[in-house]
Design an enzyme around this catalytic site. Structure first.
Site, PDB file in Angstrom:
ATOM      1  N   LYS A  80       0.911  -1.359  -0.031  1.00 14.47           N
ATOM      2  CA  LYS A  80       0.082   0.011   0.030  1.00 14.47           C
ATOM      3  C   LYS A  80       0.840   1.183   0.058  1.00 14.47           C
ATOM      4  O   LYS A  80       1.743   1.479   0.927  1.00 14.47           O
ATOM      5  CB  LYS A  80      -0.961   0.012   1.116  1.00 14.47           C
ATOM      6  CG  LYS A  80      -2.078  -1.000   1.335  1.00 14.47           C
ATOM      7  CD  LYS A  80      -2.670  -0.770   2.318  1.00 14.47           C
ATOM      8  CE  LYS A  80      -4.019   0.109   2.146  1.00 14.47           C
ATOM      9  NZ  LYS A  80      -5.057   0.168   3.429  1.00 14.47           N
ATOM     10  N   ILE A  81       0.579   1.941  -1.022  1.00  9.73           N
ATOM     11  CA  ILE A  81       1.290   3.405  -1.022  1.00  9.73           C
ATOM     12  C   ILE A  81       0.470   4.424  -1.251  1.00  9.73           C
ATOM     13  O   ILE A  81      -0.578   4.449  -2.058  1.00  9.73           O
ATOM     14  CB  ILE A  81       2.152   3.276  -2.425  1.00  9.73           C
ATOM     15  CG1 ILE A  81       3.384   2.257  -2.170  1.00  9.73           C
ATOM     16  CG2 ILE A  81       2.954   4.768  -2.536  1.00  9.73           C
ATOM     17  CD1 ILE A  81       4.224   2.326  -3.543  1.00  9.73           C
TER      18      ILE A  81
END
EC number: 2.2.1.2
Length: 372
Positions: A144-145
């Site tokens: 997750k970014i």
């Protein structure tokens, strides 16, 4: 009409909505609850975030043995947190592996977020994404970014290296288009780097309920009859227009050239789907956002509410775009500044995850000291 009228979650799946759980804990894993939800609630994926891990660490004794070993080894707090979270994510990925295999890698996914303190730092985000990808070492992992301005190039670079990405904290339509562009650029670079595009997957987490919470507050402050009429319309309209943008981008020639080389589209993921205002139906951010090739990641309470009384009547997104645009236009007419709202929500989202991360670090630090 789809079948399974008595199983709303199955009907969602039949309509092309992947049902994911927005929660993870070691207690849930070791007690077999995740496996049960896969069997009984049609769950085909899991998302996590710093708030979820902070909460999980405070409950029960599931982490005691690992914390004891980490304390004896004298690892840093940051490394202890990586070890603890990676352990849970790896375990969940293994539980979901049959789903991953059965769906050709589309579902059976588990998400792990980079340190949210890096949300404004591109290079460090990429380095952390690489480290977590290596540490968990499961093909059904999503890194997750956050979709900050600094996160966009990090998303492209991670994808270019073959890392599958869950883009999080998307609130605005403009930013969502930038996310899709970052995704396409990442795949184009991955192709140039010799990666098999079929093995690179991504979702774009478009946040829902927080939009209504903020805009409804502003509408209440405006106080006119027209403003009150618009309560509860913003979030669903925003998400529906995001899906319209998705259809446009993934119908383009640029995408079709990548698809011809085996690429899979970046699916819209509806996040923050727990209803915050008790005046609204507790399933509205599920049943009003049914569309093909989407994901809905639900807190357990929303999952159970949908299973119990969700009314899934088919596609509730396509064909609504004119109304959705009219709703957002009406908000502007009564004085709600959309750009200010989404900018505030992004900043608050990063700050909330940073606060949870600091809480997680503090809790781990205390337990390491107690076990030293």
């Amino acid at each position: 009409m789809t079948e399974h009228p008595d199983r709303p979650l199955r009907r969602l799946s039949d309509e092309g909505v992947a049902v994911w759980l927005d929660d993870i804990s070691r207690e849930r894993l070791r007690g077999g609850n995740l496996a049960e939800l896969i069997r009984e609630r049609d769950v085909v994926g899991v998302t996590s975030n710093p708030t979820i891990f902070e909460k999980a660490l405070k409950e029960g004794d599931a982490y005691d043995a690992q914390l004891h070993d980490l304390a004896i080894r004298g690892v840093s707090v940051d490394e202890a947190v990586r070890a603890i979270t990676a352990y849970d994510i790896r375990w969940a990925a293994d539980v979901l592996r049959p789903v991953y295999d059965a769906t050709g890698g589309v579902d059976g996914r588990v998400s792990l977020e980079v340190d949210p303190r890096l949300a404004r730092e591109t290079d460090r985000t990429v380095a952390e994404a690489r480290a977590l990808w290596w540490l968990v070492d499961r093909p059904n992992l999503f890194i997750k970014i956050p979709a900050t301005a600094e996160g966009l190039p990090a998303i492209t670079r991670a994808l270019a290296e073959g890392i599958s990405v869950n883009v999080t904290l998307i609130f605005s339509l403009e930013r969502y288009r930038e996310v899709m562009d970052a995704f396409l650029s990442g795949l184009e670079q991955a192709r140039a780097n010799g990666h098999d595009l079929a093995g690179i997957h991504s979702v774009a987490s478009f946040f829902v309920s927080r939009v209504d919470a903020e805009i409804d507050k502003r509408l209440d402050a405006i106080g006119t009859d027209r403003a009150r009429e618009l309560r509860g319309r913003a979030a669903i309209a925003n998400a529906r227009l995001a899906y319209a943008a998705y259809e446009e981008v993934f119908g383009s020639q640029r995408w079709k050239a990548l698809e011809a080389d085996g690429a899979r589209p970046q699916r819209p993921l509806w996040a923050s789907t727990g209803v915050k205002d008790p005046a609204y139906s507790d399933t509205r951010y599920v049943t009003e956002l049914v569309a093909p090739n989407t994901v809905n990641t639900m807190p357990e309470a929303t999952l159970e509410a949908t299973a119990d009384h969700g009314e899934v009547t088919g596609d509730t997104v396509r064909g609504t775009y004119a109304r959705a645009r009219a709703d957002l236009d009406a908000l502007a007419e009564v004085g709600v500044d959309y750009d200010d709202v989404v900018r505030l929500l992004e900043d608050e989202g990063v700050q909330k995850f940073e606060k949870s991360w600091e809480g997680l670090l503090g809790g781990v630090s205390q337990q390491l000291d107690a076990n030293a």
